[in-house]
Scaffold this motif. Structure first.
Motif, mmCIF file in Angstrom:
data_model
loop_
_atom_site.group_PDB
_atom_site.id
_atom_site.type_symbol
_atom_site.label_atom_id
_atom_site.label_comp_id
_atom_site.label_asym_id
_atom_site.label_seq_id
_atom_site.Cartn_x
_atom_site.Cartn_y
_atom_site.Cartn_z
ATOM 1 N N SER A 136 38.570 17.814 -9.100
ATOM 2 C CA SER A 136 37.276 18.445 -9.331
ATOM 3 C C SER A 136 37.648 19.578 -9.822
ATOM 4 O O SER A 136 38.639 20.218 -10.008
ATOM 5 C CB SER A 136 37.077 18.757 -7.519
ATOM 6 O OG SER A 136 35.813 19.617 -7.778
ATOM 7 N N ARG A 161 40.586 24.653 -10.209
ATOM 8 C CA ARG A 161 42.001 24.011 -9.953
ATOM 9 C C ARG A 161 43.044 24.761 -10.404
ATOM 10 O O ARG A 161 43.850 25.280 -9.514
ATOM 11 C CB ARG A 161 41.888 22.610 -10.345
ATOM 12 C CG ARG A 161 43.132 21.883 -9.747
ATOM 13 C CD ARG A 161 43.217 20.215 -10.395
ATOM 14 N NE ARG A 161 42.351 19.756 -9.677
ATOM 15 C CZ ARG A 161 42.912 18.936 -8.526
ATOM 16 N NH1 ARG A 161 44.103 18.740 -8.188
ATOM 17 N NH2 ARG A 161 41.578 18.164 -7.971
ATOM 18 N N ASP A 184 38.132 19.765 -1.906
ATOM 19 C CA ASP A 184 37.260 19.520 -2.960
ATOM 20 C C ASP A 184 35.934 20.077 -2.927
ATOM 21 O O ASP A 184 35.439 19.566 -2.191
ATOM 22 C CB ASP A 184 37.452 18.242 -3.522
ATOM 23 C CG ASP A 184 36.867 17.660 -4.695
ATOM 24 O OD1 ASP A 184 35.805 18.093 -4.800
ATOM 25 O OD2 ASP A 184 37.645 17.041 -5.517
ATOM 26 N N LEU A 236 37.815 24.138 -6.276
ATOM 27 C CA LEU A 236 38.386 24.010 -4.918
ATOM 28 C C LEU A 236 38.114 25.104 -4.083
ATOM 29 O O LEU A 236 37.908 26.484 -4.595
ATOM 30 C CB LEU A 236 39.867 23.718 -5.130
ATOM 31 C CG LEU A 236 40.557 22.788 -6.150
ATOM 32 C CD1 LEU A 236 42.008 22.714 -6.433
ATOM 33 C CD2 LEU A 236 40.045 21.180 -5.457
#
Length: 188
Positions: A10, A27, A47, A13
């Motif tokens: 994704s 991320r 996520d 986060l």
């Protein structure tokens, strides 16, 4: 701390230590923040697009390309175009109808899927938001008071009731629930 990365990637986060949100963002930035942490308190990484709890590999050498990557095995379909062959089970009358369509079964199925995606985009966004909210809520707040009733209110689309039920929950948890459920209340 050693984690192994699993699940779909994704763009964003969110990390919780207990009920406190300690990091959120792309991320790579979240991984960098977690690597700098001095304490050993367990963290839960979510996520933001799916609400799923994921694992990250925080070792300094993680994510580095290996010396000799193995070539990917050849698959059925048209991989360069992103086409992957999968199995679809239909009744014979469905196959007969599909085969009579201009372009054959594949073209007809693609058109049906695209039409359904376009027609149901609002409903799908509501469902996805509710599911992401529930995944996060189950992982971090499953034992908090009124969890079950809040879940029922979420899936019933009762925003005011949901918000009242989670009002006593920790501030960061409520804030993240509000973010994840932003599209859960729109009428389909």
């Amino acid at each position: 701390m050693t984690y192994s990365e699993t699940g779909p990637a994704s763009d964003s986060l969110t990390v919780f230590a207990g009920f406190q949100r300690i990091a959120t963002g792309p991320r790579t930035e979240v991984i960098a923040q977690l690597r700098r942490r001095a304490d050993s308190e367990p963290v839960f990484v979510f996520d933001d697009s799916t609400g799923e709890s994921i694992d990250l590999d925080l070792r300094p050498d993680a994510g580095q390309p290996s010396a000799s990557p193995e070539p990917a095995p050849r698959t059925v379909g048209r991989p360069k175009l992103g086409v992957v062959a999968r199995e679809v089970t239909l009744l014979p009358r469905h196959w007969d109808w599909l085969n009579r369509q201009p372009g054959g079964a594949s073209v007809a199925l693609r058109k049906l899927v695209e039409d359904a995606r376009r027609i149901h985009v609002g409903r799908d966004a509501v469902r996805a938001s509710r599911e992401a909210t529930y995944r996060f809520m189950s992982a971090i707040a499953g034992h908090l008071p009124d969890f079950e009733e809040a879940s029922r209110a979420l899936f019933a689309g009762e925003q005011a009731r949901f918000e009242a039920l989670v009002a006593g929950w920790p501030v960061d948890v409520k804030a993240h629930l509000a973010q994840l459920s932003a599209n859960a209340w729109v009428a389909a």
